[in-house]
Design a protein around this motif. Structure first.
Motif, PDB file in Angstrom:
ATOM      1  N   PRO A 226       0.807  -1.233   0.000  1.00 28.35           N
ATOM      2  CA  PRO A 226       0.000   0.000   0.000  1.00 28.35           C
ATOM      3  C   PRO A 226       0.835   1.276   0.000  1.00 28.35           C
ATOM      4  CG  PRO A 226      -0.115  -1.108   2.131  1.00 28.35           C
ATOM      5  CD  PRO A 226       0.544  -2.057   1.189  1.00 28.35           C
ATOM      6  N   VAL A 227       2.004   1.247   0.669  1.00 27.59           N
ATOM      7  CA  VAL A 227       2.850   2.445   0.679  1.00 27.59           C
ATOM      8  C   VAL A 227       3.310   2.783  -0.736  1.00 27.59           C
ATOM      9  CG1 VAL A 227       5.034   3.411   1.478  1.00 27.59           C
ATOM     10  CG2 VAL A 227       3.600   2.128   3.059  1.00 27.59           C
ATOM     11  N   VAL A 260     -10.084   6.435   2.159  1.00 25.80           N
ATOM     12  CA  VAL A 260     -10.612   5.073   2.301  1.00 25.80           C
ATOM     13  C   VAL A 260      -9.480   4.055   2.310  1.00 25.80           C
ATOM     14  CG1 VAL A 260     -11.995   3.293   1.160  1.00 25.80           C
ATOM     15  CG2 VAL A 260     -12.840   5.646   1.278  1.00 25.80           C
ATOM     16  N   GLN A 261      -8.536   4.198   1.383  1.00 27.47           N
ATOM     17  CA  GLN A 261      -7.440   3.224   1.288  1.00 27.47           C
ATOM     18  C   GLN A 261      -6.471   3.326   2.465  1.00 27.47           C
ATOM     19  OE1 GLN A 261      -8.718   1.114  -0.599  1.00 27.47           O
ATOM     20  NE2 GLN A 261      -7.197   0.868  -2.223  1.00 27.47           N
ATOM     21  N   ILE A 262      -6.207   4.512   2.929  1.00 26.41           N
ATOM     22  CA  ILE A 262      -5.311   4.680   4.080  1.00 26.41           C
ATOM     23  C   ILE A 262      -5.936   4.073   5.330  1.00 26.41           C
ATOM     24  CG2 ILE A 262      -4.341   6.406   5.656  1.00 26.41           C
ATOM     25  CD1 ILE A 262      -3.773   8.148   3.211  1.00 26.41           C
ATOM     26  N   ARG A 263      -7.232   4.282   5.513  1.00 22.23           N
ATOM     27  CA  ARG A 263      -7.915   3.692   6.671  1.00 22.23           C
ATOM     28  C   ARG A 263      -7.892   2.168   6.608  1.00 22.23           C
ATOM     29  NH1 ARG A 263     -11.461   6.473   9.889  1.00 22.23           N
ATOM     30  NH2 ARG A 263     -12.866   4.672   9.933  1.00 22.23           N
ATOM     31  N   LYS A 264      -7.947   1.629   5.394  1.00 17.47           N
ATOM     32  CA  LYS A 264      -7.957   0.173   5.234  1.00 17.47           C
ATOM     33  C   LYS A 264      -6.568  -0.442   5.400  1.00 17.47           C
ATOM     34  CE  LYS A 264     -10.048  -1.446   1.600  1.00 17.47           C
ATOM     35  NZ  LYS A 264     -10.539  -1.534   0.206  1.00 17.47           N
ATOM     36  N   HIS A 265      -5.538   0.244   4.925  1.00 16.88           N
ATOM     37  CA  HIS A 265      -4.248  -0.419   4.759  1.00 16.88           C
ATOM     38  C   HIS A 265      -3.087   0.191   5.537  1.00 16.88           C
ATOM     39  CE1 HIS A 265      -6.009  -2.844   1.614  1.00 16.88           C
ATOM     40  NE2 HIS A 265      -6.372  -1.772   0.961  1.00 16.88           N
ATOM     41  N   LEU A 266      -3.174   1.465   5.915  1.00 11.00           N
ATOM     42  CA  LEU A 266      -1.996   2.112   6.491  1.00 11.00           C
ATOM     43  C   LEU A 266      -2.279   2.649   7.889  1.00 11.00           C
ATOM     44  CD1 LEU A 266      -0.482   4.208   3.551  1.00 11.00           C
ATOM     45  CD2 LEU A 266       0.170   1.941   4.332  1.00 11.00           C
ATOM     46  N   PRO A 267      -1.555   2.183   8.898  1.00 16.27           N
ATOM     47  CA  PRO A 267      -1.611   2.848  10.202  1.00 16.27           C
ATOM     48  C   PRO A 267      -0.844   4.162  10.150  1.00 16.27           C
ATOM     49  CG  PRO A 267      -0.116   0.980  10.271  1.00 16.27           C
ATOM     50  CD  PRO A 267      -0.783   0.957   8.924  1.00 16.27           C
ATOM     51  N   VAL A 268      -0.739   4.833  11.264  1.00 13.04           N
ATOM     52  CA  VAL A 268      -0.172   6.182  11.289  1.00 13.04           C
ATOM     53  C   VAL A 268       1.273   6.211  10.809  1.00 13.04           C
ATOM     54  CG1 VAL A 268       0.422   8.139  12.756  1.00 13.04           C
ATOM     55  CG2 VAL A 268      -1.732   6.919  13.127  1.00 13.04           C
ATOM     56  N   ALA A 269       2.089   5.298  11.303  1.00  7.40           N
ATOM     57  CA  ALA A 269       3.529   5.339  10.982  1.00  7.40           C
ATOM     58  C   ALA A 269       3.796   5.186   9.480  1.00  7.40           C
ATOM     59  CB  ALA A 269       4.267   4.257  11.777  1.00  7.40           C
ATOM     60  N   PRO A 270       3.209   4.185   8.798  1.00  4.27           N
ATOM     61  CA  PRO A 270       3.435   4.100   7.354  1.00  4.27           C
ATOM     62  C   PRO A 270       2.889   5.300   6.586  1.00  4.27           C
ATOM     63  CG  PRO A 270       2.627   2.010   8.198  1.00  4.27           C
ATOM     64  CD  PRO A 270       2.485   3.007   9.297  1.00  4.27           C
ATOM     65  N   THR A 271       1.814   5.888   7.080  1.00  4.60           N
ATOM     66  CA  THR A 271       1.258   7.070   6.415  1.00  4.60           C
ATOM     67  C   THR A 271       2.243   8.229   6.477  1.00  4.60           C
ATOM     68  OG1 THR A 271      -0.982   6.384   7.011  1.00  4.60           O
ATOM     69  CG2 THR A 271      -0.674   8.677   6.363  1.00  4.60           C
ATOM     70  N   ILE A 272       2.853   8.414   7.658  1.00  8.37           N
ATOM     71  CA  ILE A 272       3.856   9.479   7.802  1.00  8.37           C
ATOM     72  C   ILE A 272       5.059   9.181   6.919  1.00  8.37           C
ATOM     73  CG2 ILE A 272       5.444  10.582   9.410  1.00  8.37           C
ATOM     74  CD1 ILE A 272       3.347  10.137  11.609  1.00  8.37           C
ATOM     75  N   ARG A 273       5.462   7.908   6.871  1.00 10.58           N
ATOM     76  CA  ARG A 273       6.593   7.529   6.035  1.00 10.58           C
ATOM     77  C   ARG A 273       6.288   7.789   4.561  1.00 10.58           C
ATOM     78  NH1 ARG A 273       7.130   2.861   7.928  1.00 10.58           N
ATOM     79  NH2 ARG A 273       6.249   1.522   6.290  1.00 10.58           N
ATOM     80  N   LEU A 274       5.078   7.476   4.149  1.00 15.34           N
ATOM     81  CA  LEU A 274       4.667   7.730   2.767  1.00 15.34           C
ATOM     82  C   LEU A 274       4.735   9.219   2.448  1.00 15.34           C
ATOM     83  CD1 LEU A 274       3.339   6.989   0.056  1.00 15.34           C
ATOM     84  CD2 LEU A 274       1.124   7.056   1.216  1.00 15.34           C
ATOM     85  N   ALA A 275       4.196  10.033   3.367  1.00 15.49           N
ATOM     86  CA  ALA A 275       4.223  11.484   3.141  1.00 15.49           C
ATOM     87  C   ALA A 275       5.659  11.991   3.052  1.00 15.49           C
ATOM     88  CB  ALA A 275       3.475  12.196   4.262  1.00 15.49           C
ATOM     89  N   GLY A 276       6.539  11.458   3.900  1.00 16.48           N
ATOM     90  CA  GLY A 276       7.926  11.884   3.879  1.00 16.48           C
ATOM     91  C   GLY A 276       8.645  11.515   2.597  1.00 16.48           C
ATOM     92  N   LEU A 277       8.281  10.369   2.026  1.00 19.44           N
ATOM     93  CA  LEU A 277       8.931   9.917   0.801  1.00 19.44           C
ATOM     94  C   LEU A 277       8.578  10.765  -0.408  1.00 19.44           C
ATOM     95  CD1 LEU A 277       8.588   6.024   1.151  1.00 19.44           C
ATOM     96  CD2 LEU A 277      10.720   7.338   1.178  1.00 19.44           C
ATOM     97  N   VAL A 278       7.334  11.214  -0.470  1.00 18.92           N
ATOM     98  CA  VAL A 278       6.879  11.868  -1.702  1.00 18.92           C
ATOM     99  C   VAL A 278       6.801  13.382  -1.610  1.00 18.92           C
ATOM    100  CG1 VAL A 278       5.523   9.818  -2.294  1.00 18.92           C
ATOM    101  CG2 VAL A 278       4.404  11.718  -1.120  1.00 18.92           C
ATOM    102  N   THR A 279       6.940  13.952  -0.415  1.00 21.58           N
ATOM    103  CA  THR A 279       6.667  15.391  -0.274  1.00 21.58           C
ATOM    104  C   THR A 279       7.586  16.253  -1.119  1.00 21.58           C
ATOM    105  OG1 THR A 279       5.746  15.140   1.941  1.00 21.58           O
ATOM    106  CG2 THR A 279       6.587  17.321   1.345  1.00 21.58           C
ATOM    107  N   LEU A 280       8.921  16.109  -0.959  1.00 21.41           N
ATOM    108  CA  LEU A 280       9.835  17.003  -1.670  1.00 21.41           C
ATOM    109  C   LEU A 280       9.742  16.852  -3.193  1.00 21.41           C
ATOM    110  CD1 LEU A 280      11.982  19.142  -1.629  1.00 21.41           C
ATOM    111  CD2 LEU A 280      13.720  17.354  -1.339  1.00 21.41           C
TER     112      LEU A 280
END
Length: 619
Positions: A226-227, A260-280
């Protein structure tokens, strides 16, 4: 663990990686003053590493890869293949002559490459500066290494090939029945605007592909990783906003899908990691860099302070009525209508008798209702009667039961897309709603067929030919790529002489756009500084091949550095602050004159080539 990543997703991900790299490389190399071949070759290293890692990590794929015989049994495949073949042939035979590209989109890339970096251009064509840069950064390496934009149409054609598979995956994620998705996936690329831009260098169709790719990537999160896939979904949406700021509202329905997909597949930590990977990288690929630069140079993030360019409408009711009428009419646009101008004039005159219509025209001065189109063109085409009639008749052509609930995701997606549509209609003021809303089409189609519910009986295969049959007419007659131009001698004995004469004139003008003013530049020595002074006339021919001439927009501030001037007498005077009846600069001499026609309705214009007199002093 993810199983069998569909081929179409792997290819779409490579395309997203290229778009992301192109924008990031463009801005970073510009900041370093290294927007040249060596700079791009060095910058290509991380792209190649990312591509190699992704291709290997996603492994072998077998999904959505039926044999050719099975494809032939799908009702829409042959119509799609026919249209796609014609599109590719047209792109190979005819160079891109998209008017907006020749005026400012490709032109700005040529300026940046010449300057070895982005810079704010001092010119009356405001779109050179404030328009989104996503497609331009994608085309910059092609133009640089090939010396011209001749083959940049592949940047549209290649993603056009991905639409069927991406549409299938995206629509399935929103609850569309498999049989229905297999039927509609071949219809999804058939709007007039998509087909006409597929061998062009417009960027509206590309936005639609980014949108449906974002949906498909988000759906893949259900199968694993999911990430990775939600990251690609976010990047596709970001790249969409980098093309045009008008595509920003489409982020709303995508946001709902992500939640919807984040609620189904990603807890908080992977969500933050995902945001960190793609932000810049996402920030550099989005609309934000150009918005910041517009604010810096104009005082407003859109580059349109106080609506100085008249591209926004202050009255949302008038804008919604006007743009909504255009959008509705685009569903019924005929493949060709020689009497369109006369019909539009009568409709406009009749409607002026109604106060509401007169009020809309007053609030929206660039607009007048034109329901009929002489021939759909890539600069203005929308949905078209083929796709439009199929959508309108879908409930009658199928048997099934209506949706009664149980599809919260689809219902909320439809609501969010409706809000996004109203937001666009209420604000857009460029009198080009049908073309600018092309990115909305895949979502609108998905909503239309998903709300129908499960289908028991699909239409007969002949119906799958309707969109293709209607779009083939403007595709072959399209003056940008007139595949049917060889048939003109036959038409001479069938059609009225006035019609044939107009067609010949239109084909001649469009056919000459690519190299319109190049003849005047043939005698200019390599490396010379050339000032351009044309109003709404393609400047790109002066740049070919890239690097031969030092092309600049003529202005009082740089005229002392210029040895040659190419332009119309009126525009030369205007740019140098000379009165309409005043003499041209006395330190230049006329070396050549010619007449060129960039638009049929403007007719021929007088152009001249001026050379600085060697003995003349430079102020």
């Amino acid at each position: 663990m993810e199983k069998n990543t569909p081929w179409v997703l792997r290819l779409a991900a490579l395309w997203v990686l290229y778009g992301l790299w192109a924008s990031n490389a463009g801005w970073l190399l510009s900041a370093l003053g290294a927007l040249h071949r060596v700079g791009y070759l060095v910058a290509a290293v991380p792209l190649l590493v990312a591509v190699a890692w992704f291709w290997r990590s996603t492994g072998p794929s077998g999904a959505i890869r039926p044999g050719f015989r099975r494809l032939l049994r799908l009702p829409g495949f042959l119509p799609w293949l026919t249209v796609t073949t014609l599109v590719f042939v047209g792109g190979c035979l005819f160079p891109p002559t998209n008017y907006d590209a020749l005026i400012y989109r490709t032109a700005r890339v040529c300026f940046w490459l010449q300057n070895q970096g982005w810079y704010w251009l001092d010119d009356s064509e405001f779109r050179l500066n404030i328009a989104g840069t996503g497609f331009e950064w994608m085309s910059a390496p092609w133009i640089l290494f090939m010396g011209s934009e001749r083959w940049t149409f592949l940047l549209n054609f290649l993603p056009f090939l991905l639409i069927p598979g991406l549409f299938f995956l995206g629509s399935r994620a929103l609850g569309v029945q498999r049989r229905t998705a297999l039927w509609w996936m071949w219809m999804a690329p058939m709007p007039y605007g998509f087909v006409l831009q597929a061998a062009s260098v417009g960027n509206d169709m590309v936005g639609g592909v980014y949108f449906v790719a974002s949906l498909a990537f988000a759906a893949q999160a259900d199968r694993g990783r999911p990430v990775l896939w939600l990251g690609f979904s976010a990047l596709a949406a970001v790249l969409m906003t980098g093309l045009k700021v008008t595509m920003l509202p489409l982020g709303l329905p995508l946001l709902w899908v992500w939640i919807v997909q984040i609620r189904k597949h990603l807890p908080v930590a992977p969500t933050i990691r995902l945001a960190g990977l793609v932000t810049l990288p996402a920030v550099l690929a989005s609309f934000l860099p150009i918005a910041i630069l517009c604010h810096r140079h104009t005082g407003h993030w859109t580059g349109n302070p106080d609506n100085v360019h008249g591209i926004e409408i202050e009255d949302p009711g008038a804008a919604t009525a006007a743009n909504g009428m255009d959008l509705g009419a685009s569903f019924l646009t005929l493949p060709a209508f020689p009497g369109a101008e006369r019909v539009n004039s009568r409709v406009h005159t009749a409607l002026l008798g109604y106060d509401w219509y007169a009020g809309v025209c007053e609030e929206y001065p660039k607009w007048a209702f034109a329901p009929a189109v002489e021939l759909p063109s890539e600069e203005s085409a929308g949905i078209g009667i083929g796709m439009g009639s199929l959508l309108l008749l879908w409930p009658l052509l199928t048997s099934g039961r209506k949706l009664r609930g149980g599809r919260l995701v689809a219902m909320c997606f439809a609501g969010a897309l409706g809000i996004a549509t109203l937001a666009f209609l209420a604000k857009a003021g460029g009198a080009a709603a049908t073309r600018l809303m092309l990115p909305w089409v895949p979502g609108l189609v998905i909503v239309a067929i998903s709300l129908r519910g499960p289908v028991g009986k699909l239409p007969r295969p002949v119906w799958a030919w309707i969109p293709a049959a209607t779009v083939i007419v403007p595709l072959c007659l399209n003056p940008n790529r007139p595949l049917a131009s060889t048939m003109l001698p036959v038409a001479t004995g069938i059609l009225p002489e006035s019609v044939v004469g107009r067609v010949e004139e239109v084909y001649r003008v469009y056919g000459g756009r690519y190299d319109l003013i190049a003849p005047l530049a043939e005698g200019i020595p390599n490396g010379a500084a050339v000032g351009f002074a044309g109003d709404g006339t393609p400047i790109v021919p002066l740049f070919r091949p890239i690097g031969r001439l030092d092309v600049r927009e003529l202005s009082p501030g740089n005229v002392a550095e210029i040895d040659w001037i190419v332009g119309t007498p009126a525009e030369i005077r205007r740019r140098l602050g000379i009165s309409e009846t005043g003499a041209l600069p006395d330190d230049f001499e006329v070396r050549a004159r010619s007449e060129f026609t960039s638009m049929v309705r403007r007719g021929p214009e007088d152009w001249m080539l001026l050379r600085r007199i060697p003995s003349a002093p430079r102020d």
